[in-house]
Design a protein around this motif. Structure first.
Motif, short mmCIF file in Angstrom:
data_model
loop_
_atom_site.label_atom_id
_atom_site.label_comp_id
_atom_site.label_asym_id
_atom_site.label_seq_id
_atom_site.Cartn_x
_atom_site.Cartn_y
_atom_site.Cartn_z
N UNK A 1 32.63 -40.61 -19.83
CA UNK A 1 31.26 -40.12 -19.68
C UNK A 1 31.22 -39.05 -18.59
N UNK A 2 30.23 -38.18 -18.69
CA UNK A 2 30.07 -37.11 -17.71
C UNK A 2 29.47 -37.65 -16.42
N UNK A 3 29.71 -36.98 -15.30
CA UNK A 3 29.08 -37.39 -14.05
C UNK A 3 27.57 -37.13 -14.08
N UNK A 4 26.87 -37.67 -13.09
CA UNK A 4 25.41 -37.57 -13.07
C UNK A 4 24.93 -36.16 -12.79
N UNK A 5 25.68 -35.36 -12.05
CA UNK A 5 25.25 -34.01 -11.69
C UNK A 5 26.38 -33.01 -11.95
N UNK A 6 26.03 -31.76 -12.25
CA UNK A 6 27.07 -30.74 -12.49
C UNK A 6 27.94 -30.50 -11.26
N UNK B 1 33.55 -39.97 -15.25
CA UNK B 1 34.08 -39.08 -14.23
C UNK B 1 33.12 -39.06 -13.04
N UNK B 2 33.65 -39.36 -11.85
CA UNK B 2 32.82 -39.37 -10.65
C UNK B 2 32.97 -38.08 -9.86
N UNK B 3 34.19 -37.52 -9.84
CA UNK B 3 34.42 -36.30 -9.07
C UNK B 3 35.68 -35.61 -9.61
N UNK B 4 35.63 -34.30 -9.66
CA UNK B 4 36.81 -33.51 -10.03
C UNK B 4 36.81 -32.27 -9.15
N UNK B 5 37.93 -31.99 -8.51
CA UNK B 5 37.99 -30.86 -7.57
C UNK B 5 39.43 -30.41 -7.37
N UNK C 1 26.80 -31.99 3.59
CA UNK C 1 26.66 -31.90 2.13
C UNK C 1 25.80 -33.05 1.63
N UNK C 2 24.96 -32.76 0.66
CA UNK C 2 24.15 -33.79 0.01
C UNK C 2 25.00 -34.45 -1.07
N UNK C 3 25.13 -35.77 -0.98
CA UNK C 3 25.95 -36.48 -1.96
C UNK C 3 25.15 -36.75 -3.24
N UNK C 4 25.86 -36.80 -4.34
CA UNK C 4 25.24 -37.22 -5.61
C UNK C 4 25.30 -38.74 -5.70
N UNK C 5 24.23 -39.34 -6.20
CA UNK C 5 24.19 -40.78 -6.46
C UNK C 5 24.39 -40.99 -7.96
N UNK C 6 25.37 -41.81 -8.29
CA UNK C 6 25.80 -41.92 -9.68
C UNK C 6 26.14 -43.37 -10.02
N UNK C 7 25.14 -44.10 -10.58
CA UNK C 7 25.37 -45.46 -11.07
C UNK C 7 26.03 -46.35 -10.02
N UNK C 8 25.47 -46.38 -8.82
CA UNK C 8 25.99 -47.25 -7.77
C UNK C 8 27.09 -46.63 -6.94
N UNK C 9 27.38 -45.36 -7.15
CA UNK C 9 28.39 -44.65 -6.37
C UNK C 9 27.75 -43.41 -5.73
N UNK C 10 28.39 -42.94 -4.64
CA UNK C 10 28.04 -41.63 -4.13
C UNK C 10 29.29 -40.75 -4.17
N UNK C 11 29.09 -39.47 -4.34
CA UNK C 11 30.20 -38.52 -4.37
C UNK C 11 29.74 -37.23 -3.72
N UNK C 12 30.54 -36.73 -2.78
CA UNK C 12 30.22 -35.48 -2.09
C UNK C 12 31.46 -34.61 -2.04
#
Length: 318
Positions: free
Chosen positions: A112-117, A163-167, A269-280
């Protein structure tokens, strides 16, 4: 008037000469004929019968046309309401329309795609992240031995994950060469988080966390214990970092959390909240000695977590 009087005197007084008698007789015959000749009566029953037959014929013709129209309307309505391409042939043309059933899209085989682009950084799209995840899972399956007791957890399929984070990832002395980090999480039947490094078309490193964090305490935000893989370019003993440097930070949040910020190198940085996770994620432009500072806030803006006061969070850069 004078002519009329003369005509009457001759009739009443008798014939005057031969020509006069002929004229009188002719007039009498014409008068009698006008009185006795009658036009034949019109055949009313036959006319009515023919008229009714003609009406029935016209009604049948009109009714037939109406039936033809009614037969065409449903086909036209279906063609318009179906939303299908205009190449579909209507039944009105006399050609049987195609009967192919609508195709059901195949189930997705990827994550599944992450919550934010913004969770897909450095030009890494979802397809590329999914490919990297599949390479990481394939590497894990290749190195999982049934002889190990207890057996290692089966990480499952790519479609089980989000996917929670890709960088971008920067190589170091222990793992030379740049690549990309793929971070993915799985909720059921057992929670799994994986951080994988992909270089080229091959996975080179994989870190997994299975199950929930069982550390004591009631923390609204829980930074990932192995999150340093995403923000530590190298240990301090390995020399200076190469700047600028792409970093990331992940962890879990509970239902009290409405916002998370991550500050690293004096940039927040503002973190994204994604189904019980945060990612920045962000870019480091200066040398640092402290790990990212994480703060959590509730829906009213009240701070309910600060990594500076979290005794389980490693603050100095090792």
């Amino acid at each position: 008037m004078h002519h009329d009087d003369t005509y009457d005197n001759k009739r009443e007084g008798g014939p005057v000469d031969g020509n006069g008698d002929f004229e009188v007789n002719l007039r009498d015959h014409l008068t009698l004929g006008a009185a006795t000749v009658r036009p034949s009566s019109a055949p009313l029953p036959e006319i009515l019968r023919q008229g009714r037959a003609e009406q029935r014929r016209r009604r049948l013709t009109i009714a037939g046309a109406a039936l033809t129209v009614l037969a065409l309307v449903p086909a036209t309505a279906i063609a318009l309401g179906s939303g299908e391409p205009s190449s579909r042939v209507s039944a009105a043309s006399g050609t049987t329309p195609p009967t192919t059933a609508p195709q059901t899209p195949p189930p997705s085989t990827g994550p599944a795609a992450p919550a934010t682009p913004g969770q897909l950084a450095d030009g890494i799209d979802l397809q590329s992240a999914a490919t990297g995840l599949e390479q990481c899972l394939a590497m894990d399956a290749e190195h999982r031995s049934p002889e190990v007791t207890p057996p290692r957890q089966d990480l499952g399929k790519a479609s089980d994950y989000r996917i929670l984070l890709a960088q971008h990832s920067t190589g170091n002395d222990n793992s030379p060469g740049n690549g990309r980090f793929i971070v993915a999480v799985k909720d059921a039947p057992v929670p799994i988080r994986l951080i994988c490094t992909v270089k080229g078309d091959k996975a080179s490193d994989l870190n997994t966390s299975v199950g929930k964090d069982d550390l004591p305490g009631d923390r609204a935000v829980v930074p990932d214990m192995n999150g340093g893989k995403l923000y530590l370019q190298r240990l301090s003993s390995e020399g200076p970092w190469k700047l600028p440097y792409r970093w990331g930070n992940i962890g879990t949040v509970d239902s009290r959390v409405a916002r998370v910020t991550v500050t690293y190198g004096n940039v927040t940085a503002e973190a994204a909240l994604d189904h019980g996770w945060f990612a920045a994620t962000g870019t480091l432009e200066q040398r640092v000695t402290q790990a990212p500072q994480i703060k959590g806030y509730d829906a009213e803006g009240k701070q309910i977590y600060d990594s500076d006061t979290d005794k389980y969070y490693d603050k100095p850069i090792p």
